[in-house]
Scaffold this motif. Structure first.
Motif, short mmCIF file in Angstrom:
data_model
loop_
_atom_site.label_atom_id
_atom_site.label_comp_id
_atom_site.label_asym_id
_atom_site.label_seq_id
_atom_site.Cartn_x
_atom_site.Cartn_y
_atom_site.Cartn_z
N ALA A 100 43.22 37.25 36.32
CA ALA A 100 42.87 38.61 35.88
C ALA A 100 43.99 39.59 36.18
CB ALA A 100 41.58 39.05 36.55
N SER A 101 44.67 39.40 37.31
CA SER A 101 45.78 40.27 37.68
C SER A 101 46.91 40.18 36.66
CB SER A 101 46.29 39.91 39.07
OG SER A 101 47.39 40.71 39.44
N ILE A 102 47.21 38.96 36.22
CA ILE A 102 48.26 38.77 35.21
C ILE A 102 47.86 39.47 33.91
CG2 ILE A 102 49.45 37.06 33.79
CD1 ILE A 102 49.18 35.13 36.17
N ALA A 103 46.58 39.31 33.53
CA ALA A 103 46.10 40.00 32.33
C ALA A 103 46.18 41.51 32.51
CB ALA A 103 44.66 39.58 32.04
N GLY A 104 45.92 41.98 33.73
CA GLY A 104 46.01 43.41 34.00
C GLY A 104 47.41 43.95 33.81
N VAL A 105 48.42 43.19 34.24
CA VAL A 105 49.80 43.61 34.03
C VAL A 105 50.12 43.69 32.54
CG1 VAL A 105 52.21 42.95 34.36
CG2 VAL A 105 50.59 42.72 36.25
N ILE A 106 49.66 42.69 31.78
CA ILE A 106 49.92 42.68 30.33
C ILE A 106 49.25 43.87 29.66
CG2 ILE A 106 49.54 41.39 28.19
CD1 ILE A 106 49.71 38.82 29.86
N ILE A 107 48.00 44.12 30.00
CA ILE A 107 47.30 45.27 29.42
C ILE A 107 47.89 46.58 29.92
CG2 ILE A 107 45.05 46.41 29.21
CD1 ILE A 107 45.39 43.79 27.67
N GLY A 108 48.45 46.55 31.13
CA GLY A 108 49.03 47.76 31.70
C GLY A 108 50.35 48.16 31.09
N LEU A 109 51.00 47.26 30.36
CA LEU A 109 52.29 47.60 29.76
C LEU A 109 52.22 48.81 28.83
CD1 LEU A 109 53.74 44.02 29.08
CD2 LEU A 109 54.51 45.69 30.79
N PRO A 110 51.16 48.93 27.99
CA PRO A 110 51.07 50.17 27.18
C PRO A 110 50.96 51.44 28.01
CG PRO A 110 49.62 48.46 26.31
CD PRO A 110 50.12 47.98 27.63
#
Length: 584
Positions: A100-110
């Motif tokens: 989930a943390s990795i997904a959070g970084v990806i979603i956080g890029l925008p």
């Protein structure tokens, strides 16, 4: 004594966490089975809201997909369970949080480019897309009715409740430690001012992405715990509308406060349960959360802050800020010029050199071929009438206006192409005209964040007292704007920069305080081996601290040189003072 108090602030929450686990154990024995099951749901919600408190409450980023990260955590747990992955449930739970943390970084890029409603749309869109994907594919093992295997020691609901309490205590204490760290300070700083964050050498990108990563990890842990609770999770537990309701609840409860995040988790379960007992459809709970959220957003305050404020007024003892009259001789000695300090040679190379600096906005030349040099351990004044280009000059030199002509060198090194963060880390610091001091921090936390190095508590306290600042433990939210400017200067000084640019640092202070501030300012260069460039409209302060002056007018250098001579220049009097007579 001071070190003991500092240790107590860390040990006491740990003791509270341990005590909470002990209380949880007692409750797991005494509560009914149905209440225990509801309590597990409260805990999973509390962990998810705790994560939202980081990204939304601390970092100030709108994220409407917290339960989507929970779905990722639940999916990882069910997949590892279905494939009989080694390590057992605890390892699966950690793996779900990491995924989930990795997904959070990806979603956080925008979030690095988007803000406000646009970012909310992106996160809500992700939640909707993931919801459709899970509905279509289902969780691993769901079709076969394969239930998630709980840890052997916590197989029953009562035992699993105790396990969930332990996980919550670990997560809460971890968040507490992060909030006290530089990472936690960066979240609060970036929420208040991205420019102010970059100016102290902290990467805005790293601050935002770390907030998303930690928040998503907690969401993943919450989802994994839910999978262990229900055995077979379903997409209906992670819908976008629930993520939206959870966000509103986090805002309403003030979830950046750990105890309020837990309170929010209690409300998440308690409100629908009360509606059920009263014969009202549980979906009306979303309406209740929505009304409370609207009240919090429109009033600018939340329930957590209101409760804390009430407790503070009734029980807390306010500590009065130190004033200039409170400064002891020992404190003054901290800023006194060291006896061993050697004078700077007349022919010493400049520590800051600006050559041919030019900034143009369309047809307007804000700066035109501006050059000047700052000698080591000197105080250079930069003055000029409103609109002369002073603020533009500071922004260009500090890296916030990269599209400029000319060069900027710091201690002989060309820093023209460096961004503000890199320039700050190399030793070029600045303050701002506007308030850039995040009110969520304490004085100590802010100073340590800005300084970017270890500071002895005695050194910190003495420096703050000398500058007329409140003590380290004071909350910045209790400090007026003028005093926050002094704290900003003290923090920048303690970072030990080669050059410190002060943009109207005494704004908000009385005339007498201006003079006292100038008296302190003259001690700083030799003590900290720092050169200062000060932009100020109070000519009494300029005369008292500056040895050299540069005058800007319409973006060009009007006069430059020794302070008294420059202030007596007729061209300067005409441009800067009009017909007023400048007396020396």
């Amino acid at each position: 004594m001071l070190r003991a108090n500092s240790r107590l602030k860390v040990v006491l929450p740990l003791a509270i966490a341990v005590a909470s686990v002990a209380i949880g154990f007692a409750l797991s024995i005494g509560l009914s089975g149905y209440v225990v099951y509801l309590a597990i749901s409260m805990i999973t919600a509390s962990i998810a809201i705790l994560g939202l408190g980081i990204v939304t409450g601390s970092a100030g980023i709108i994220a409407l997909c917290q339960l989507s990260f929970g779905a990722i955590g639940a999916w990882v747990v069910t997949w590892m369970n279905a494939n009989e992955a080694p390590g057992g449930f605890i390892v699966w739970l950690i793996a779900g949080g990491v995924a989930a943390s990795i997904a959070g970084v990806i979603i956080g890029l925008p979030a690095l480019r988007l803000r406000g409603v646009n970012l909310a749309v992106v996160t809500l869109g992700f939640a909707a897309a993931l919801d459709v994907l899970i509905v279509q594919t289902q969780f691993p093992g769901q079709k076969d009715g394969l239930s998630v295997a709980r840890p052997e020691m916590f197989s029953s609901d009562r035992e699993y409740f105790f396990f969930a309490i332990i996980v919550l205590a670990v997560c809460a204490y971890g968040v507490f430690l992060l909030q006290r760290s530089r990472v936690g300070s960066s979240w609060k700083a970036v929420a208040f001012s991205e420019r102010g964050t970059a100016a102290v050498g902290q990467s805005v990108r790293l601050a935002k992405l770390s907030a998303f990563a930690v928040s998503a990890a907690l969401g993943g842990v919450a989802g994994g715990l839910l999978a262990g609770q229900v055995g077979i999770p379903y997409a209906s537990s992670f819908t976008p509308i629930q993520s939206l309701a959870l966000y509103i609840l986090a805002v309403m409860s003030g979830a950046y406060l750990i105890d309020m995040a837990i309170f929010g988790g209690i409300l998440w379960v308690l409100v629908p349960e009360l509606l059920k007992r009263w014969g009202v459809p549980q979906d009306w709970g979303f309406v209740v959360f929505g009304v409370l959220g609207i009240q919090a957003l429109t009033s600018g305050s939340n329930l957590g802050e209101a409760i804390r404020s009430l407790i503070s007024k009734r029980f807390a003892r306010r500590t009065l800020p130190a004033t200039a009259g409170d400064v002891s001789t020992s404190v003054l000695d901290v800023f006194a010029v060291p006896e061993a300090s050697e004078p700077i040679p007349v022919d010493a190379p400049p520590v800051l050199k600006v050559q041919g600096l030019g900034v143009q906005f369309g047809a307007l030349k804000a700066l035109d071929d501006v050059s000047f040099e700052v000698k080591p351990r000197s105080i250079m004044g930069l003055i000029g009438p409103n609109g002369a280009g002073k603020s533009t000059f500071v922004d260009a030199v500090s890296g916030f206006l990269p599209q400029h002509t000319g060069t900027v060198s710091l201690d002989g090194v060309d820093i023209t192409r460096l961004d503000p963060v890199a320039r700050a880390r190399k030793g070029l610091r600045r303050t701002f005209q506007q308030d850039r001091v995040p009110p969520q921090l304490t004085v100590e936390a802010y100073v340590r964040f800005v300084a970017r190095k270890r500071l002895d508590i005695e050194e910190l306290r003495d420096a703050l007292a000398f500058m007329g600042c409140p003590p380290p433990e004071e909350k910045l939210s209790n400090v007026d704007v003028g005093t926050r400017r002094l704290i900003e200067v003290a923090a920048a000084v303690l970072s030990g920069p080669q050059v410190l640019i002060l943009d109207e640092p005494a704004a908000g202070l009385s005339h007498e305080e201006h003079i006292q501030f100038g008296h302190r300012l003259t001690r700083i260069p030799s003590r900290f081996d720092t050169a200062i460039v000060i932009i100020e409209h109070d000519l009494d302060l300029v005369r008292s601290v500056c040895t050299e002056l540069t005058v800007l007018d319409f973006g060009r250098v009007l006069a430059q040189g020794e302070a008294t001579r420059v202030l007596e220049d007729p061209a300067v009097i005409a441009a800067y003072m009009g017909d007023a007579e400048v007396t020396s």
